[in-house]
Scaffold this motif. Structure first.
Motif, PDB file in Angstrom:
ATOM      1  N   GLY A   7     -51.754 -15.860  41.069  1.00 47.18           N
ATOM      2  CA  GLY A   7     -52.764 -16.692  40.404  1.00 47.18           C
ATOM      3  C   GLY A   7     -52.597 -18.159  40.755  1.00 47.18           C
ATOM      4  O   GLY A   7     -52.731 -19.045  39.908  1.00 47.18           O
ATOM      5  N   ALA A   8     -52.313 -18.402  42.032  1.00 46.78           N
ATOM      6  CA  ALA A   8     -52.062 -19.781  42.460  1.00 46.78           C
ATOM      7  C   ALA A   8     -53.325 -20.639  42.429  1.00 46.78           C
ATOM      8  O   ALA A   8     -53.250 -21.867  42.559  1.00 46.78           O
ATOM      9  CB  ALA A   8     -51.470 -19.791  43.866  1.00 46.78           C
ATOM     10  N   SER A   9     -54.489 -20.000  42.221  1.00 41.41           N
ATOM     11  CA  SER A   9     -55.719 -20.787  42.104  1.00 41.41           C
ATOM     12  C   SER A   9     -55.959 -21.215  40.651  1.00 41.41           C
ATOM     13  O   SER A   9     -56.814 -22.042  40.374  1.00 41.41           O
ATOM     14  CB  SER A   9     -56.923 -19.950  42.568  1.00 41.41           C
ATOM     15  N   GLY A  10     -55.202 -20.644  39.718  1.00 44.57           N
ATOM     16  CA  GLY A  10     -55.447 -20.892  38.302  1.00 44.57           C
ATOM     17  C   GLY A  10     -54.988 -22.273  37.875  1.00 44.57           C
ATOM     18  O   GLY A  10     -54.198 -22.916  38.575  1.00 44.57           O
ATOM     19  N   SER A  11     -55.444 -22.708  36.717  1.00 49.90           N
ATOM     20  CA  SER A  11     -55.064 -24.063  36.300  1.00 49.90           C
ATOM     21  C   SER A  11     -53.573 -24.126  36.007  1.00 49.90           C
ATOM     22  O   SER A  11     -52.896 -25.076  36.416  1.00 49.90           O
ATOM     23  CB  SER A  11     -55.918 -24.557  35.128  1.00 49.90           C
ATOM     24  N   ALA A  15     -50.472 -25.539  38.988  1.00 52.24           N
ATOM     25  CA  ALA A  15     -49.492 -26.546  38.550  1.00 52.24           C
ATOM     26  C   ALA A  15     -48.065 -26.008  38.700  1.00 52.24           C
ATOM     27  O   ALA A  15     -47.130 -26.776  38.966  1.00 52.24           O
ATOM     28  CB  ALA A  15     -49.772 -26.958  37.103  1.00 52.24           C
ATOM     29  N   VAL A  16     -47.892 -24.699  38.563  1.00 51.37           N
ATOM     30  CA  VAL A  16     -46.568 -24.089  38.775  1.00 51.37           C
ATOM     31  C   VAL A  16     -46.182 -24.220  40.251  1.00 51.37           C
ATOM     32  O   VAL A  16     -45.060 -24.603  40.587  1.00 51.37           O
ATOM     33  CB  VAL A  16     -46.563 -22.611  38.324  1.00 51.37           C
ATOM     34  N   VAL A  17     -47.127 -23.927  41.142  1.00 50.83           N
ATOM     35  CA  VAL A  17     -46.844 -24.075  42.584  1.00 50.83           C
ATOM     36  C   VAL A  17     -46.401 -25.503  42.879  1.00 50.83           C
ATOM     37  O   VAL A  17     -45.373 -25.739  43.526  1.00 50.83           O
ATOM     38  CB  VAL A  17     -48.089 -23.713  43.434  1.00 50.83           C
ATOM     39  N   THR A  18     -47.157 -26.480  42.387  1.00 52.83           N
ATOM     40  CA  THR A  18     -46.828 -27.890  42.654  1.00 52.83           C
ATOM     41  C   THR A  18     -45.439 -28.233  42.127  1.00 52.83           C
ATOM     42  O   THR A  18     -44.627 -28.855  42.827  1.00 52.83           O
ATOM     43  CB  THR A  18     -47.888 -28.806  41.988  1.00 52.83           C
ATOM     44  N   GLY A  19     -45.135 -27.790  40.906  1.00 52.68           N
ATOM     45  CA  GLY A  19     -43.833 -28.101  40.304  1.00 52.68           C
ATOM     46  C   GLY A  19     -42.682 -27.481  41.085  1.00 52.68           C
ATOM     47  O   GLY A  19     -41.625 -28.102  41.249  1.00 52.68           O
TER      48      GLY A  19
END
Ligand code: NAP
Length: 278
Positions: A7-11, A15-19
């Motif tokens: 769910g890397a497109s999710g809000s 943000a988890v990917v970025t972190g």
């Protein structure tokens, strides 16, 4: 070893990917439509659907932790695929509705409980993030604010404790980069109790315009919401609002205890997303 963010497109998921990338973690990301993702170049992207466990085969190679959305009807096969691929720890975006009295009979609570139980029974280490209502639910009001400077609502005095999706992601990143939250099921809320009317007023203050609340009946609200969300959600949203009038929902301090920082306010969420309303 790497972390897979489903769910890397999710809000929350994005943000988890970025972190994780900011912490130097090797990240894999999945989506049903990976071509629509725009993530940093070091993130490997995979096409995968939660309802097709076999679609995760390539994404799971070398993965020891997974960030997971609970949006799947039959979790057992997917969780078994995680276990046999060598995943050690699943961080699930669940919901505080899993803890409500009668959750196992309730449409909303039961769908999260089902995924939580499948993970518990698999023997995998887990962290269940249990947020209450998201601040981002206010994004549904953007068209009314933009078009009419007004938000029609059946229960403007419903009380919520809206949480910024970045707070959920912050806790997920800690869970995915250490063992400190293994076995924990933190309830996550924002810092303030706000009625829907309060939230509309804050949107107006941030964008510098007066935004009116227009009271509507349940039937009018259902007809309006059903243009944007499936019928079962229309009933759930209106029921949640009706039942939240005059309540004093719990404010959780878990975010601060886990991260050491104050949780973000609804005003901060509106400031971060003001483009939606201008
Ligand atoms: N809104 C609330 O107040 C609230 C409160 C508590 C819990 N929740 C839960 O939080 C989640 C919403 O979080 P959000 O705002 O970050 O969501 P979002 O922005 O709507 O993103 C949802 C993500 O889930 C992924 N997804 C959905 N179905 C999938 C499937 N079949 N296979 C693979 N991926 C799938 C989507 O991936 P792709 O489309 O890229 O495949 C997308 O990245 C939901 O599970 C919701 O029930 C919400």
């Amino acid at each position: 070893m790497s972390v897979l963010v489903v769910g890397a497109s999710g809000s929350v998921g994005s943000a988890v990917v970025t972190g994780l990338v900011e912490r130097g973690v090797e990240v894999r990301a999945s989506s049903r439509t990976p071509q629509k993702l725009s993530l940093s170049a070091e993130v490997r992207v995979f096409a995968a659907d939660l309802n097709e466990p076999e679609s995760f085969a390539s994404a799971l190679e070398t993965v020891d932790r997974v960030f997971l959305y609970a949006d799947l009807a039959e979790p057992e096969a997917l969780i078994a695929a995680f276990a046999s691929a060598g995943v050690r720890h699943v961080v699930l975006l669940s919901s505080s509705s899993a803890t409500s009295p009668g959750a196992s009979e309730d449409f909303n609570g039961s769908r999260f409980l089902r995924v939580e139980r499948a993970i518990e029974e698999s023997g995998l280490a887990y962290t269940f993030l249990r947020p209450g209502g998201f601040a981002s639910n206010a994004a549904r009001w953007s068209w009314g604010v933009k078009g009419e400077n007004a938000v029609p609502l059946p229960y403007p005095d419903a009380v919520q404790v809206p949480i910024h999706e970045q707070d959920i992601a912050d806790v997920a990143v800690i869970a995915l980069t250490s063992d400190t939250l293994i076995g924990r099921t933190p309830i996550l809320t924002g810092p303030d109790r706000l009625t829907l009317r309060d939230q509309v007023a804050i949107i107006g203050e941030v964008i510098g315009r007066t935004v009116a609340v227009i009271e509507q009946t349940e039937a009018e609200s259902a007809a309006m919401l059903s243009r944007y969300v499936p019928e079962v959600w229309v009933r759930q949203i209106i029921k949640d609002w009706r039942e939240a009038v005059g309540t004093t929902p719990v404010i959780s301090d878990e975010y601060t205890r886990i991260t050491g920082a104050p949780s973000r306010t609804f005003r901060t969420w509106v400031e971060d997303n003001a483009r939606l309303f201008r």
